[in-house]
Write a protein that holds these residues in place. Structure first.
Motif, short mmCIF file in Angstrom:
data_model
loop_
_atom_site.label_atom_id
_atom_site.label_comp_id
_atom_site.label_asym_id
_atom_site.label_seq_id
_atom_site.Cartn_x
_atom_site.Cartn_y
_atom_site.Cartn_z
N GLU A 76 -23.56 -7.48 4.87
CA GLU A 76 -23.74 -8.75 4.19
C GLU A 76 -24.45 -8.49 2.86
OE1 GLU A 76 -23.18 -12.14 4.53
OE2 GLU A 76 -21.76 -11.55 6.05
N PRO A 77 -24.23 -9.32 1.85
CA PRO A 77 -24.88 -9.12 0.55
C PRO A 77 -26.41 -9.11 0.60
CG PRO A 77 -23.10 -10.73 0.35
CD PRO A 77 -23.26 -10.42 1.82
N ILE A 78 -27.01 -9.77 1.58
CA ILE A 78 -28.47 -9.85 1.66
C ILE A 78 -29.10 -8.56 2.19
CG2 ILE A 78 -28.66 -10.82 4.00
CD1 ILE A 78 -30.82 -12.74 2.79
N GLU A 79 -28.32 -7.73 2.86
CA GLU A 79 -28.86 -6.51 3.46
C GLU A 79 -29.26 -5.50 2.40
OE1 GLU A 79 -26.82 -4.79 6.93
OE2 GLU A 79 -25.54 -6.57 6.85
N GLY A 80 -30.39 -4.83 2.64
CA GLY A 80 -30.82 -3.77 1.74
C GLY A 80 -32.29 -3.87 1.40
N ASN A 81 -32.69 -3.13 0.37
CA ASN A 81 -34.07 -3.11 -0.09
C ASN A 81 -34.19 -3.92 -1.37
OD1 ASN A 81 -35.22 -1.36 1.95
ND2 ASN A 81 -34.00 0.26 1.03
N TRP A 82 -35.27 -4.71 -1.44
CA TRP A 82 -35.48 -5.63 -2.55
C TRP A 82 -36.89 -5.50 -3.09
CZ3 TRP A 82 -31.35 -8.59 -4.10
CH2 TRP A 82 -30.28 -8.68 -3.21
#
Length: 111
Positions: A21-27
């Motif tokens: 999903e686009p929200i997954e990851g490090n921010w």
């Protein structure tokens, strides 16, 4: 030939189903800390990875396609709000609200 087409279609379906999903990851958060957003159960958990509150889960959201809703916690005040997140490219607009009228937004950047 038909079995090759079916096998290719099944392989494509498996890859599509596993796409992140686009929200997954490090921010990078507005405060400069790093937060990881990863699947947890049927939702996405927001966990701080750096800064004063490293290791603390500060949110849980559900949704797809760049639009998510759930809860988000302000780690400084230790208060939880109804929240939403919207991904646009490498930006994530996080919004927390009290009674759906008093809202505060932050924009996070993908690392």
């Amino acid at each position: 030939m038909r079995s090759i087409i079916i096998a290719a279609a099944l392989a494509l379906t498996a890859v599509t189903a596993q796409a992140a999903e686009p929200i997954e990851g490090n921010w990078k958060t507005a405060s400069g800390a790093t937060a990881e957003i990863a699947p947890c159960g049927g939702s996405f958990c927001v966990t701080l990875k750096s800064g004063k509150h490293a290791g603390k889960q500060i949110g849980k959201m559900a949704g797809t396609g760049g639009s998510y809703k759930g809860e988000i916690t302000d780690p400084e005040a230790d208060k939880t709000y109804s929240g939403s997140g919207t991904v646009s490219g490498d930006s994530l607009k996080m919004k927390g609200c009290v009674l759906a009228v008093l809202c505060k937004s932050q924009t996070w950047t993908r690392l």
